[in-house]
Each structure stands twice: as structure tokens, then as C-alpha cells.
Design an enzyme around this catalytic site. Structure first.
Site, short mmCIF file in Angstrom:
data_model
loop_
_atom_site.label_atom_id
_atom_site.label_comp_id
_atom_site.label_asym_id
_atom_site.label_seq_id
_atom_site.Cartn_x
_atom_site.Cartn_y
_atom_site.Cartn_z
N LYS A 293 -48.48 -5.40 -31.31
CA LYS A 293 -48.05 -4.17 -31.97
C LYS A 293 -47.94 -3.07 -30.90
CE LYS A 293 -49.69 -0.54 -35.19
NZ LYS A 293 -50.66 -0.14 -36.22
N ASP B 260 -48.34 6.73 -33.52
CA ASP B 260 -48.38 6.53 -34.97
C ASP B 260 -48.84 7.83 -35.63
OD1 ASP B 260 -48.59 5.70 -37.57
OD2 ASP B 260 -50.36 4.43 -37.25
N LYS C 100 -50.73 11.27 -41.22
CA LYS C 100 -52.17 11.23 -40.99
C LYS C 100 -52.70 12.66 -40.96
CE LYS C 100 -52.47 6.99 -38.16
NZ LYS C 100 -53.33 6.18 -39.04
N ASP D 273 -47.82 4.82 -43.41
CA ASP D 273 -48.81 4.70 -42.33
C ASP D 273 -49.23 3.24 -42.12
OD1 ASP D 273 -50.47 5.50 -40.31
OD2 ASP D 273 -52.04 6.33 -41.63
N GLU E 244 -47.56 0.89 -41.03
CA GLU E 244 -46.29 0.57 -40.35
C GLU E 244 -46.39 -0.61 -39.40
OE1 GLU E 244 -48.48 2.62 -39.16
OE2 GLU E 244 -48.51 1.88 -37.10
N ARG F 172 -47.82 -3.45 -39.66
CA ARG F 172 -47.57 -4.75 -40.30
C ARG F 172 -46.08 -4.96 -40.54
NH1 ARG F 172 -51.51 -3.28 -45.19
NH2 ARG F 172 -52.38 -2.06 -43.49
N1 BES Z 1 -52.69 2.47 -36.39
C1 BES Z 1 -53.35 2.54 -37.62
C2 BES Z 1 -54.71 1.88 -37.63
C3 BES Z 1 -55.77 2.45 -36.74
C4 BES Z 1 -56.74 3.28 -37.26
C5 BES Z 1 -55.85 2.10 -35.42
C6 BES Z 1 -57.75 3.76 -36.46
C7 BES Z 1 -56.85 2.60 -34.60
C8 BES Z 1 -57.81 3.43 -35.13
C9 BES Z 1 -52.50 1.88 -38.71
O1 BES Z 1 -51.15 1.94 -38.54
C10 BES Z 1 -52.83 2.59 -39.98
O2 BES Z 1 -52.58 3.74 -40.06
N2 BES Z 1 -53.37 1.87 -40.95
C11 BES Z 1 -53.72 2.43 -42.19
C12 BES Z 1 -53.38 1.43 -43.26
C13 BES Z 1 -53.46 1.98 -44.65
C14 BES Z 1 -52.41 3.04 -44.86
C15 BES Z 1 -53.27 0.85 -45.61
C16 BES Z 1 -55.21 2.73 -42.18
O3 BES Z 1 -55.96 1.98 -41.57
O4 BES Z 1 -55.61 3.73 -42.74
ZN ZN Z 2 -50.49 2.10 -36.53
ZN ZN Z 3 -50.32 3.76 -39.33
#
Ligand code: BES
Ligand code: ZN
Ligand code: ZN
Length: 475
Positions: free
Chosen positions: A242, A247, A254, A322, A324, A326
Site C-alpha cells: 500500500k 491519506d 480524518k 478513509d 481507501e 483496501r
Molecule cells: N491509513 C489508515 C490506517 C492507519 C491508522 C494507519 C493509523 C496508521 C495509523 C487507513 O487508511 C484508515 O484510515 N483506516 C480506517 C478504516 C476505517 C474507516 C474503516 C481506520 O482505521 O480508521
Molecule cells: Zn490509509
Molecule cells: Zn484511510
């Protein structure tokens, strides 16, 4: 950093300074026993004695990981010294019967903990230490040298990944990651690189990946690196990374995207694995597929409520922009299975905050459909000192990603079991013949840490590079 093997006799006098290991608090018989006792040396201590030019480090045993951590403490204690050369105590083959593993770990400990990212600071950290003298019995000199060299190369590949992870989003975009991949291929004759942009992704029907890229001023990049071994290949392994150079969360913004420059660490690790594979002459054909883009906000951004048709025809309801990573991985995984037809496929991604909450910030979640493979991977990868935990799928969680309007949805409101439901989403893009040959590594916790720990200085850690290489070396 240079490692030099010297005789036991030379090993007692060479060098500006000496590093001594102490088993827990056992200072009896040490040359500076009295001074150590006065300084209150105890289990876990590190004690610098400049007047006798020695630093003492307590370690709990002679395991490779204790050596790495012990050395990182010594490097920390000596960081402001002007010391250029250091000698280690004579190493005997007796401990743990694995002198080579110990030597590799020693080199890793020095090179990993001596790293710092100060490119953008006026005041650079002084790094004077340039040579370590090692004397060893119970193994021949070329073998010992090879073991040290292996550790050094592994750590340098990790530091290379750290440099990419630490780079900030304004200067490090899909264009830059593509350039880095191309320079790897230019540097090594047995590495090749191809990369594709928007038009190709459109033709390939990679609409999930494209959607994430929609509001970025920088085009998407699908990068494919191939390493071909000089000797006969023992199999074809594909890593998928990835590579979100930033992000923001997209329209599902976020609340504070700080640190999301680290969202490219999976792709960076996939680059580092190629570098390590060449440097160590690994007997596998290794492919790295990187899905690189930003996830931004703007008038062109994809939206919660969009329905995307991925490359394999699966329709995805977007309920959170968010989630994204996946989406990018879904198309990249399909592409990798179809185009590369590997014997095994391992994706690496800073995929979920849930994985960090569940496992803490230092551990990678290992997921997939093949429990035996997950356990085998964990056992071999953690010899690197990295932490891995197997998370198991279950059917009730699988139901949570069902959508009323599409084949699957990209997130589960409420979010319990978020690390596993993200992996279950990816599983929808794994073909039947690959179900047992796929591993998903969620590195959201260990890939980046603002404070650092052990031999990981603050910032990007290069997580999964050494773990994956240790796995391949032991496979
Ligand atoms: N890049 C983030 C995950 C992440 C969080 C990486 C903290 C490193 C540190 C990912 O894209 C994300 O935002 N995931 C969301 C998924 C949710 C919306 C289902 C998350 O973990 O909140
Ligand atoms: Zn991400
Ligand atoms: Zn994300």
C-alpha cells in the site's frame, strides 16, 4: 559502518572505546565492578565510564534480539561522543549455538540504531562511530564476515525504507516513488521495473484504485519490480504494498491526518525487500507490486455512496473514503495474481487503526485463510526481532462487510474487528487458487512511531522488511 574481524588478542586493545555486555546485573569479575556498583548498575542498565573508555550494557541473554536491543542502548549512550572505533568482547560459539545469528544481529543493532532522519534539520546529529572490531572463535573468519555483512545489508535495506517513509507528502508523491523504483532497477542488473499510470489502470478496469486517486493532482502509479536470482529460483514470491503517499481520509476527512505520510510504508517495504533480496542474493524470484496515490479532498474526490467496480468485477459500496487502502490493494492484488501468477502473495499495508488499538503500536497483524502458513510466517519472521501476531478470520465478521446495494462494502460502521474486516474485504479479491497462498500483513502500528523504541529511532521503522526476508531465508 564497517565491521572488522580481528584476533582475540587484537580485539582486547583496538578501538577508541570498549563495549561490554553484562548478563542482567552480574557485574562480578568485570574490570570496573566497583565503579559499576557505585553507579547503581542493575538489570536493564547502560553505564558509560568515559574515564576507562568503556560502556557496559545489561542484556537478559545472548539471543539475537537481546544483542540488537543492547547495542541500541550502547549506541544511544555514546551518541554525543567523538568515538570513531569500538571493540566488542570476544564472542565464543558456545552461546545459543548460533554464532552467525549473533553476528548478524550485532551488525543489525549498530546499523539500525545509528540511523537518524535529519535531512531537514540545520543541526545534524553527529555520527562519528565508523568501525566496530569483532573477535570471535568457533567459526571461521569468512563465515563470520558473511554473517556480519548480512546483518549490515539487512539493516541498510531497512534504513532505505525508513528514508522513504520519513519523507514528507509535499515532496514525495507517486512520481517520486516511481523514480525510486526505477533507480533500483538501474542500479541492479537483475532487477527490472515497469510502471503504469491512469490510462493503463482505466483499460485494466482498476476503478477502485482510480477512485482513490481522483482528487489528487498527482496521477496514480502501479509499479512492478522484478528480481531474478542468479542461481536457480526456489519459487516466485509476490509482495504487494500500500503506497498512500498521503491519506487525508478524503471526504470522510480524518480529524487530524498528522503522520499519514507513513501510509506509504507498505509500498516502501516492498521496495526495500527487492533491495535486500539483491544484496543478499536470495534464491527466489521476487516481485513487488506497489499501488501508489494520495487520498485527498476536493471537488473531484470520490464519495461515500459511490459504487465502484473493481478489476475482478466485484462491486464495492463506498461508505467511508478513509478506508481507501483496501480499495487500492483490491485492484493491485487482482492484477498481481493475474499478471504474475506467483507461488505466494504477501501484501503489506498500514491498513487499519483498529490493528494498532488491538495489538498495540509495535506488532504486525498476520491474516489470511491458511492458519498453518500464518503461524509459520510469524515464527520465522519474528526471528528478526519484529513482532507478529496471527489474527483469525471468522464467518460472523465476514457478514459485516455485506452491502445492500453492492457485492461488498468498504467499511463496517462502528468498526469493531476493524483489522479483520479489512482483511476479509481483501479476501474478496483473492482468487480461489490463491486463498491458501496469500498473507496480509497489517503494519499500521509498527511502521511508524514518533518516539521510536529499541533500535527504531523516531519516525518510520522499515517494518516488515527484515521480517519478510528472515521468513524467506528460513523458508
Ligand atoms: N491509513 C489508515 C490506517 C492507519 C491508522 C494507519 C493509523 C496508521 C495509523 C487507513 O487508511 C484508515 O484510515 N483506516 C480506517 C478504516 C476505517 C474507516 C474503516 C481506520 O482505521 O480508521
Ligand atoms: Zn490509509
Ligand atoms: Zn484511510
Amino acid at each position: 559502518m564497517k565491521f572488522t574481524i580481528v584476533s582475540q588478542e587484537q580485539g582486547q586493545k583496538l578501538g577508541d572505546y570498549e563495549l561490554r555486555f553484562v548478563m542482567k546485573d552480574k557485574i562480578e569479575g568485570m574490570p570496573d565492578q566497583e565503579a559499576l556498583a557505585l553507579a547503581g548498575f542493575k538489570d536493564g542498565s547502560v553505564q558509560d565510564l568515559p574515564s576507562v573508555k568503556r560502556v557496559y550494557v545489561s542484556i537478559k541473554d545472548m539471543s539475537p534480539e537481546s544483542l540488537r536491543v543492547g547495542i541500541s542502548k550502547a549506541v544511544g549512550a555514546l551518541k554525543d561522543h567523538k568515538i570513531e572505533t569500538l571493540r566488542l568482547p570476544h564472542l565464543k560459539a558456545s552461546f545459543r549455538d548460533d554464532i552467525e545469528g549473533a553476528l548478524t544481529a550485532i551488525a543489525e543493532g549498530f546499523v539500525l540504531s545509528n540511523y537518524s532522519f535529519d535531512k531537514y534539520k540545520k543541526e545534524k546529529k553527529t555520527r562519528n562511530l565508523r568501525e566496530v572490531f569483532v573477535s570471535v572463535s568457533g567459526t571461521d573468519q569468512p563465515t563470520a564476515m558473511r554473517a556480519l555483512e548480512k546483518g549490515k545489508l539487512l539493516a541498510e535495506a531497512t534504513n532505505y525504507v525508513r528514508d522513504i517513509g520519513n519523507e514528507f507528502p509535499q515532496v514525495y508523491t507517486s512520481v517520486d516513488m516511481t523514480a525510486d523504483a526505477e533507480s533500483l532497477a538501474l542500479k541492479y542488473t537483475n532487477v527490472s521495473c515497469e510502471h503504469f499510470g491512469r490510462d493503463y489502470l482505466k483499460k485494466q478496469g482498476m476503478n477502485a484504485f482510480l477512485a482513490v486517486n481522483q482528487s489528487s493532482p498527482y496521477g496514480p502509479a502501479l509499479i512492478h519490480l522484478t528480481y531474478k536470482p542468479r542461481e536457480e529460483s526456489k519459487g516466485k514470491i509476490c509482495f504487494v504494498g500500500k503506497g498512500l503517499t498521503y491519506d487525508s481520509g478524503g471526504i470522510s476527512l480524518k480529524s487530524n491526518p498528522y503522520n499519514m505520510k507513513s501510509d506509504k510504508c507498505g509500498a516502501a517495504a516492498a521496495l526495500g525487500i527487492i533491495k535486500a533480496a539483491v544484496d543478499l542474493d536470495l534464491p527466489y524470484e521476487i516481485h513487488s507490486v506497489l499501488g501508489v496515490t494520495e487520498n485527498m479532498v476536493g471537488a473531484n474526490a470520490y464519495k461515500p455512496d459511490d459504487i465502484l467496480i473493481a478489476k475482478n468485477g466485484v462491486s464495492i459500496e463506498v461508505n467511508n473514503t478513509d478506508a481507501e487502502g483496501r480499495l487500492v490493494l483490491a485492484d493491485c492484488l487482482v492484477w498481481a495474481q493475474e499478471e504474475i501468477k506467483p507461488d505466494m502473495i504477501i501484501d503489506m499495508a498500514t491498513l487499519t487503526g483498529a490493528c494498532v488499538v488491538g495489538l498495540g503500536g509495535y506488532t504486525t497483524g498476520v491474516m489470511g485463510n491458511n492458519y498453518d502458513l500464518q503461524v509459520e510466517f510469524k515464527k520465522k519472521a519474528q526471528e528478526s526481532g519484529e513482532l507478529y501476531t496471527v489474527l483469525e478470520f471468522n464467518d460472523p465478521l465476514r457478514k459485516l462487510i455485506e452491502s445492500k446495494v453492492a457485492d461488498v462494502r468498504n467499511s463496517v460502521p462502528g468498526g469493531t474487528g476493524g483489522a479483520i474486516t479489512a482483511a476479509l474485504f481483501l479476501d474478496r479479491f483473492i482468487k480461489d487458487e490463491y486463498k491458501d497462498k496469500w498473507l496480509h500483513l497489517d503494519i499500521a502500528g509498527p511502521a511508524f512511531d514518533n518516539d521510536g523504541w529499541g533500535y527504531n529511532p523516531p519516525g518510520a521503522t522499515g517494518a516488515a522488511v527484515r521480517g519478510c526476508i528472515y521468513y524467506l531465508m528460513a523458508k
